[in-house]
Design a protein around this motif. Structure first.
Motif, PDB file in Angstrom:
ATOM      1  N   HIS A 159       6.991   8.804   6.643  1.00  0.00           N
ATOM      2  CA  HIS A 159       7.564   7.719   7.445  1.00  0.00           C
ATOM      3  C   HIS A 159       6.493   6.689   7.804  1.00  0.00           C
ATOM      4  O   HIS A 159       6.745   5.483   7.778  1.00  0.00           O
ATOM      5  CB  HIS A 159       8.231   8.274   8.706  1.00  0.00           C
ATOM      6  N   LEU A 160       5.309   7.164   8.142  1.00  0.00           N
ATOM      7  CA  LEU A 160       4.199   6.239   8.422  1.00  0.00           C
ATOM      8  C   LEU A 160       3.830   5.452   7.178  1.00  0.00           C
ATOM      9  O   LEU A 160       3.560   4.255   7.248  1.00  0.00           O
ATOM     10  CB  LEU A 160       2.975   7.015   8.940  1.00  0.00           C
ATOM     11  N   ALA A 161       3.829   6.128   6.039  1.00  0.00           N
ATOM     12  CA  ALA A 161       3.499   5.453   4.773  1.00  0.00           C
ATOM     13  C   ALA A 161       4.522   4.365   4.459  1.00  0.00           C
ATOM     14  O   ALA A 161       4.173   3.251   4.074  1.00  0.00           O
ATOM     15  CB  ALA A 161       3.427   6.473   3.639  1.00  0.00           C
ATOM     16  N   GLU A 162       5.794   4.677   4.652  1.00  0.00           N
ATOM     17  CA  GLU A 162       6.851   3.691   4.378  1.00  0.00           C
ATOM     18  C   GLU A 162       6.721   2.495   5.319  1.00  0.00           C
ATOM     19  O   GLU A 162       6.831   1.348   4.896  1.00  0.00           O
ATOM     20  CB  GLU A 162       8.218   4.358   4.522  1.00  0.00           C
ATOM     21  N   ALA A 163       6.466   2.759   6.573  1.00  0.00           N
ATOM     22  CA  ALA A 163       6.316   1.676   7.545  1.00  0.00           C
ATOM     23  C   ALA A 163       5.113   0.803   7.233  1.00  0.00           C
ATOM     24  O   ALA A 163       5.103  -0.389   7.544  1.00  0.00           O
ATOM     25  CB  ALA A 163       6.194   2.256   8.958  1.00  0.00           C
ATOM     26  N   ALA A 164       4.103   1.383   6.592  1.00  0.00           N
ATOM     27  CA  ALA A 164       2.891   0.630   6.251  1.00  0.00           C
ATOM     28  C   ALA A 164       3.061  -0.162   4.958  1.00  0.00           C
ATOM     29  O   ALA A 164       2.168  -0.889   4.558  1.00  0.00           O
ATOM     30  CB  ALA A 164       1.705   1.580   6.126  1.00  0.00           C
ATOM     31  N   GLY A 165       4.222  -0.029   4.303  1.00  0.00           N
ATOM     32  CA  GLY A 165       4.461  -0.788   3.078  1.00  0.00           C
ATOM     33  C   GLY A 165       4.004  -0.075   1.824  1.00  0.00           C
ATOM     34  O   GLY A 165       3.892  -0.686   0.768  1.00  0.00           O
ATOM     35  N   VAL A 166       3.739   1.218   1.922  1.00  0.00           N
ATOM     36  CA  VAL A 166       3.329   1.983   0.751  1.00  0.00           C
ATOM     37  C   VAL A 166       4.497   2.047  -0.227  1.00  0.00           C
ATOM     38  O   VAL A 166       5.614   2.366   0.147  1.00  0.00           O
ATOM     39  CB  VAL A 166       2.855   3.397   1.162  1.00  0.00           C
ATOM     40  N   THR A 167       4.223   1.698  -1.479  1.00  0.00           N
ATOM     41  CA  THR A 167       5.252   1.678  -2.502  1.00  0.00           C
ATOM     42  C   THR A 167       5.628   3.082  -2.942  1.00  0.00           C
ATOM     43  O   THR A 167       6.780   3.379  -3.215  1.00  0.00           O
ATOM     44  CB  THR A 167       4.753   0.892  -3.732  1.00  0.00           C
ATOM     45  N   SER A 168       4.632   3.950  -3.012  1.00  0.00           N
ATOM     46  CA  SER A 168       4.847   5.303  -3.493  1.00  0.00           C
ATOM     47  C   SER A 168       3.957   6.258  -2.713  1.00  0.00           C
ATOM     48  O   SER A 168       2.757   6.036  -2.587  1.00  0.00           O
ATOM     49  CB  SER A 168       4.511   5.359  -4.985  1.00  0.00           C
TER      50      SER A 168
END
Length: 142
Positions: A38-47
């Motif tokens: 969830h943190l990765a997605e919020a940070a704009g991580v594509t994958s």
């Protein structure tokens, strides 16, 4: 000791601001925290890849991610262009309707009038149409 993952993901958020850069986060740490994706997605991580895979498997995944990212970018660009065209069309139709109502002219005449004004001023029809609407005070910007 503070968990370094949230700070790393904040750095990824900066990369997300650069258009055209896919960001893949490969987590070799075996960290079992459910909040990390969830943190990765919020940070704009594509994958986000929690893995213990070999570097060759990871390279294959990175290439797939890059290709999917290019497809996603093209889709977003097409969507933005389509939304702009639709917004322009709506403004032109509203201006034509206003001209037809206030000047008692037909749709074709209203269209030709907008087109001719636009050509004389060397501006897109949507800008001329918005100027007509603004001058009449009838509608806000679309």
């Amino acid at each position: 000791l503070q968990d370094p993952i949230p700070s790393v993901l904040r750095e990824f958020a900066l990369l997300d601001e650069i258009d055209g850069v896919p960001v893949t986060y490969i987590d070799y740490s075996n960290n079992q925290k459910a909040t990390i994706p969830h943190l990765a997605e919020a940070a704009g991580v594509t994958s986000f890849v929690p893995t213990s895979q070999s570097p060759i498997d990871v390279m294959t995944l990175l290439e797939w991610t890059r290709l999917r990212f290019k497809t996603l970018q093209a889709t977003r660009k097409t969507l933005a262009e389509t939304e702009k065209k639709l917004a322009d069309h709506i403004v032109i139709e509203r201006a034509k309707g206003l001209m037809m109502k206030t000047q008692g002219i037909g749709e074709e005449k209203a269209y030709r009038t907008l087109r001719n004004l636009s050509m004389r001023r060397a501006v897109p029809m949507s800008i001329t149409a918005q100027a007509v609407l603004d001058a009449s005070g009838h509608t806000p910007r679309a």
